[in-house]
Design a protein around this motif. Structure first.
Motif, PDB file in Angstrom:
ATOM      1  N   SER A  24      -0.452  -1.051  12.590  1.00 32.13           N
ATOM      2  CA  SER A  24      -1.741  -1.301  13.274  1.00 32.13           C
ATOM      3  C   SER A  24      -2.420  -0.014  13.199  1.00 32.13           C
ATOM      4  O   SER A  24      -2.331   0.741  12.387  1.00 32.13           O
ATOM      5  CB  SER A  24      -1.454  -1.965  14.662  1.00 32.13           C
ATOM      6  OG  SER A  24      -2.472  -2.228  15.377  1.00 32.13           O
ATOM      7  N   PRO A  75      -0.903   4.048  14.556  1.00 34.29           N
ATOM      8  CA  PRO A  75      -1.227   5.738  14.357  1.00 34.29           C
ATOM      9  C   PRO A  75      -2.712   5.535  14.588  1.00 34.29           C
ATOM     10  O   PRO A  75      -3.663   4.692  14.795  1.00 34.29           O
ATOM     11  CB  PRO A  75      -1.225   5.936  12.676  1.00 34.29           C
ATOM     12  CG  PRO A  75      -0.553   4.612  12.472  1.00 34.29           C
ATOM     13  CD  PRO A  75      -0.755   3.579  13.476  1.00 34.29           C
ATOM     14  N   GLY A  76      -3.112   6.961  14.781  1.00 30.89           N
ATOM     15  CA  GLY A  76      -4.703   7.285  14.935  1.00 30.89           C
ATOM     16  C   GLY A  76      -4.785   8.686  14.199  1.00 30.89           C
ATOM     17  O   GLY A  76      -4.119   9.643  14.435  1.00 30.89           O
ATOM     18  N   GLY A  96       0.990  -1.138  -0.027  1.00 29.61           N
ATOM     19  CA  GLY A  96       0.276  -0.010  -0.103  1.00 29.61           C
ATOM     20  C   GLY A  96       0.807   1.297   0.105  1.00 29.61           C
ATOM     21  O   GLY A  96       0.597   2.319   0.823  1.00 29.61           O
ATOM     22  N   THR A 115      -8.003  -8.592   4.156  1.00 28.09           N
ATOM     23  CA  THR A 115      -7.040  -7.283   3.378  1.00 28.09           C
ATOM     24  C   THR A 115      -6.391  -6.949   4.596  1.00 28.09           C
ATOM     25  O   THR A 115      -5.109  -6.344   4.357  1.00 28.09           O
ATOM     26  CB  THR A 115      -8.011  -6.157   2.973  1.00 28.09           C
ATOM     27  OG1 THR A 115      -8.932  -6.584   2.152  1.00 28.09           O
ATOM     28  CG2 THR A 115      -7.155  -5.145   2.444  1.00 28.09           C
ATOM     29  N   ASN A 147       1.678  -2.258   5.557  1.00 29.17           N
ATOM     30  CA  ASN A 147       0.873  -1.315   5.643  1.00 29.17           C
ATOM     31  C   ASN A 147      -0.530  -0.996   5.055  1.00 29.17           C
ATOM     32  O   ASN A 147      -1.396  -0.319   5.257  1.00 29.17           O
ATOM     33  CB  ASN A 147       1.631   0.081   5.174  1.00 29.17           C
ATOM     34  CG  ASN A 147       0.779   1.240   4.939  1.00 29.17           C
ATOM     35  OD1 ASN A 147       0.718   2.049   5.972  1.00 29.17           O
ATOM     36  ND2 ASN A 147       0.604   1.551   3.689  1.00 29.17           N
ATOM     37  N   GLY A 156      -0.917   7.865   0.909  1.00 26.01           N
ATOM     38  CA  GLY A 156      -1.223   8.390   2.480  1.00 26.01           C
ATOM     39  C   GLY A 156       0.114   7.604   2.923  1.00 26.01           C
ATOM     40  O   GLY A 156       1.154   7.936   2.631  1.00 26.01           O
ATOM     41  N   TYR A 196       0.611  -1.558  -4.819  1.00 23.96           N
ATOM     42  CA  TYR A 196      -0.474  -1.026  -4.542  1.00 23.96           C
ATOM     43  C   TYR A 196      -1.296  -1.996  -5.169  1.00 23.96           C
ATOM     44  O   TYR A 196      -1.047  -3.031  -6.006  1.00 23.96           O
ATOM     45  CB  TYR A 196      -0.483   0.412  -5.841  1.00 23.96           C
ATOM     46  CG  TYR A 196      -0.333  -0.007  -7.117  1.00 23.96           C
ATOM     47  CD1 TYR A 196       0.788  -0.210  -7.720  1.00 23.96           C
ATOM     48  CD2 TYR A 196      -1.311  -0.069  -7.932  1.00 23.96           C
ATOM     49  CE1 TYR A 196       1.136  -0.823  -9.098  1.00 23.96           C
ATOM     50  CE2 TYR A 196      -1.231  -0.489  -9.393  1.00 23.96           C
ATOM     51  CZ  TYR A 196       0.069  -0.806  -9.834  1.00 23.96           C
ATOM     52  OH  TYR A 196       0.319  -1.282 -11.209  1.00 23.96           O
ATOM     53  N   SER A 197      -2.645  -1.725  -5.201  1.00 25.57           N
ATOM     54  CA  SER A 197      -3.655  -2.759  -5.462  1.00 25.57           C
ATOM     55  C   SER A 197      -4.481  -2.295  -6.581  1.00 25.57           C
ATOM     56  O   SER A 197      -4.569  -2.960  -7.874  1.00 25.57           O
ATOM     57  CB  SER A 197      -4.741  -2.851  -4.279  1.00 25.57           C
ATOM     58  OG  SER A 197      -5.922  -3.300  -4.830  1.00 25.57           O
ATOM     59  N   ILE A 244      -4.890  10.021  11.331  1.00 30.18           N
ATOM     60  CA  ILE A 244      -4.047  10.667  10.194  1.00 30.18           C
ATOM     61  C   ILE A 244      -4.699  10.978   9.174  1.00 30.18           C
ATOM     62  O   ILE A 244      -5.578  10.451   8.505  1.00 30.18           O
ATOM     63  CB  ILE A 244      -2.794   9.327  10.139  1.00 30.18           C
ATOM     64  CG1 ILE A 244      -2.200   8.783  11.308  1.00 30.18           C
ATOM     65  CG2 ILE A 244      -1.808  10.326   9.123  1.00 30.18           C
ATOM     66  CD1 ILE A 244      -1.561   9.741  12.250  1.00 30.18           C
TER      67      ILE A 244
HETATM   68  P1  NAP Z   1      -4.933   5.077   2.347  1.00 33.23           P
HETATM   69  O1  NAP Z   1      -4.681   6.513   2.407  1.00 33.23           O
HETATM   70  O2  NAP Z   1      -6.421   4.818   2.107  1.00 33.23           O
HETATM   71  O3  NAP Z   1      -3.949   4.095   1.429  1.00 33.23           O
HETATM   72  C1  NAP Z   1      -4.317   2.508   1.480  1.00 33.23           C
HETATM   73  C2  NAP Z   1      -3.246   1.954   0.630  1.00 33.23           C
HETATM   74  O4  NAP Z   1      -3.470   0.570   0.866  1.00 33.23           O
HETATM   75  C3  NAP Z   1      -3.119   2.327  -0.808  1.00 33.23           C
HETATM   76  O5  NAP Z   1      -2.023   2.494  -1.314  1.00 33.23           O
HETATM   77  C4  NAP Z   1      -4.148   1.232  -1.499  1.00 33.23           C
HETATM   78  O6  NAP Z   1      -3.588   0.780  -2.677  1.00 33.23           O
HETATM   79  C5  NAP Z   1      -3.373  -0.069  -0.719  1.00 33.23           C
HETATM   80  N1  NAP Z   1      -4.223  -1.063  -0.425  1.00 33.23           N
HETATM   81  C6  NAP Z   1      -5.528  -1.416   0.113  1.00 33.23           C
HETATM   82  N2  NAP Z   1      -6.066  -2.477  -0.247  1.00 33.23           N
HETATM   83  C7  NAP Z   1      -4.952  -3.198  -0.787  1.00 33.23           C
HETATM   84  C8  NAP Z   1      -4.807  -4.593  -1.331  1.00 33.23           C
HETATM   85  N3  NAP Z   1      -5.662  -5.446  -0.940  1.00 33.23           N
HETATM   86  N4  NAP Z   1      -3.442  -4.851  -1.927  1.00 33.23           N
HETATM   87  C9  NAP Z   1      -2.333  -4.185  -1.958  1.00 33.23           C
HETATM   88  N5  NAP Z   1      -2.728  -2.676  -1.518  1.00 33.23           N
HETATM   89  C10 NAP Z   1      -3.933  -2.506  -1.001  1.00 33.23           C
HETATM   90  O7  NAP Z   1      -4.680   4.458   3.897  1.00 33.23           O
HETATM   91  P2  NAP Z   1      -3.708   4.989   4.983  1.00 33.23           P
HETATM   92  O8  NAP Z   1      -4.620   6.209   5.938  1.00 33.23           O
HETATM   93  O9  NAP Z   1      -2.514   5.675   4.485  1.00 33.23           O
HETATM   94  O10 NAP Z   1      -3.609   3.744   5.813  1.00 33.23           O
HETATM   95  C11 NAP Z   1      -2.283   2.977   5.733  1.00 33.23           C
HETATM   96  C12 NAP Z   1      -2.330   2.270   6.960  1.00 33.23           C
HETATM   97  O11 NAP Z   1      -2.288   2.964   8.045  1.00 33.23           O
HETATM   98  C13 NAP Z   1      -3.744   1.168   7.025  1.00 33.23           C
HETATM   99  O12 NAP Z   1      -3.030  -0.156   7.384  1.00 33.23           O
HETATM  100  C14 NAP Z   1      -4.379   1.780   7.959  1.00 33.23           C
HETATM  101  O13 NAP Z   1      -5.261   0.594   8.532  1.00 33.23           O
HETATM  102  C15 NAP Z   1      -3.296   2.387   8.897  1.00 33.23           C
HETATM  103  N6  NAP Z   1      -3.962   3.516   9.868  1.00 33.23           N
HETATM  104  C16 NAP Z   1      -4.419   4.628   9.300  1.00 33.23           C
HETATM  105  C17 NAP Z   1      -4.804   5.749  10.041  1.00 33.23           C
HETATM  106  C18 NAP Z   1      -5.424   6.848   9.519  1.00 33.23           C
HETATM  107  O14 NAP Z   1      -5.972   7.693  10.288  1.00 33.23           O
HETATM  108  N7  NAP Z   1      -5.313   7.183   8.026  1.00 33.23           N
HETATM  109  C19 NAP Z   1      -5.020   5.446  11.292  1.00 33.23           C
HETATM  110  C20 NAP Z   1      -4.513   4.347  11.824  1.00 33.23           C
HETATM  111  C21 NAP Z   1      -3.976   3.445  10.978  1.00 33.23           C
HETATM  112  P3  NAP Z   1      -4.426   1.711  -4.280  1.00 33.23           P
HETATM  113  O15 NAP Z   1      -3.970   3.058  -4.015  1.00 33.23           O
HETATM  114  O16 NAP Z   1      -4.065   1.005  -5.261  1.00 33.23           O
HETATM  115  O17 NAP Z   1      -5.699   1.688  -3.509  1.00 33.23           O
END
Ligand code: NAP
Length: 249
Positions: A143, A188-189, A15, A117, A93, A19, A39-40, A191
């Motif tokens: 996480s 994280p939380g 991923g 996922t 990630n 983000g 990426y997906s 973000i």
């Molecule tokens: P994001 O901006 O939605 O990005 C998600 C990423 O994951 C994208 O690169 C997406 O690829 C990829 N992805 C999704 N499903 C996939 C799959 N089946 N196979 C391969 N890649 C896949 O998310 P983010 O906020 O950066 O979150 C990243 C991580 O941090 C996650 O594990 C999330 O749970 C964790 N997190 C986020 C937050 C927050 O507040 N944002 C808080 C705590 C934890 P595409 O671009 O191709 O769709």
């Protein structure tokens, strides 16, 4: 920032197209890692990350693979073996969350999609990575603060998937410590990424920020910095450990 890294480190960031993953891929490239941006679906975003890295003189490739699919994960790691070389570092990630909903309304299909996922993918990528880390290595699992908070009325399925990642981190770190492979975790939380829009509330951070002790959401780069530290040789005596990045929540 200048964390110590091994000679010729190769890192897979699942991923890595958007983000937190994109910020991490760019930082690790600056620190000297050859980076695989997985990426997906969003090929354009992944190629932007690779071209940003190349403009700064770094080395990166983009590889499409759905990391919840075992055949895709095997193809992803084989591709890396034949291009940048076997992984020495892994950032698990990639993750999803689905529209906000009470547990009472969740279908098995939805729950399984989140678990495949967010959990199965981390197990599969850890499995393939540790096979290749004959000289040791380092893994960071992403996480969430949700694993501690439970995300009631929003996405308990997502929170539970992150609870599983905390347990994976603890258990796997103990299994592979003798092989000089370190396994750590960031939680994280709130973000600032587009993930909150996927939950149906793009301005979720605005709504909750007064409840966060630091009174703001975090930036992907702030998470990337902790991932880079845990991955690096500066964290050489740290394994099975968690860094909470949730503004004090
Ligand atoms: P994001 O901006 O939605 O990005 C998600 C990423 O994951 C994208 O690169 C997406 O690829 C990829 N992805 C999704 N499903 C996939 C799959 N089946 N196979 C391969 N890649 C896949 O998310 P983010 O906020 O950066 O979150 C990243 C991580 O941090 C996650 O594990 C999330 O749970 C964790 N997190 C986020 C937050 C927050 O507040 N944002 C808080 C705590 C934890 P595409 O671009 O191709 O769709």
């Amino acid at each position: 920032m200048a964390f110590q890294v091994l000679n010729h480190p190769v890192v897979l960031v699942t991923g890595g197209s958007r983000g937190i993953g994109a910020a991490t891929a760019k930082l690790l490239a600056k620190l000297g890692y050859a980076v695989c941006v997985n990426y997906s679906a969003n090929e354009t975003a992944a190629h932007h990350v690779v071209s940003d890295i190349e403009k700064e003189g770094g080395k990166a490739i983009a590889v499409q693979a759905d990391v919840s699919n075992e055949d895709d994960v095997i193809r992803l790691f084989n591709t890396l073996d034949n291009t940048l070389g076997p992984v020495t570092h892994l950032v698990n990630n990639a993750g999803i969350l689905l529209p906000q909903m009470r547990v009472a309304d969740m279908s098995a299909e939805r729950i399984n999609k989140v678990l495949m996922t967010n959990v199965t993918s981390y197990f599969l990528c850890c499995r393939e990575a540790i096979k290749r880390m004959e000289d040791g290595g380092s893994i960071v699992n992403v996480s969430s603060a949700a694993s501690r908070l439970g995300s009631p009325f929003e996405y308990v399925d997502y929170a539970a998937s992150k609870g599983a990642i905390d347990t994976l981190t603890t258990g796997l770190s103990l299994e592979v410590a003798k092989d000089n492979i370190r396994v750590n975790c960031v939680r994280p939380g709130f973000i600032d990424t587009t993930m909150h829009a996927d939950g149906g509330e793009a301005d979720r951070i605005e709504r909750v920020k007064h409840l966060i002790p630091l009174q703001r959401g975090g930036r992907p780069e702030e998470v990337a910095a902790s991932i880079a530290f845990l991955l690096s040789h500066d964290a050489s005596y740290i394994t099975g450990t968690f860094i909470d990045l949730a503004g004090g929540k």
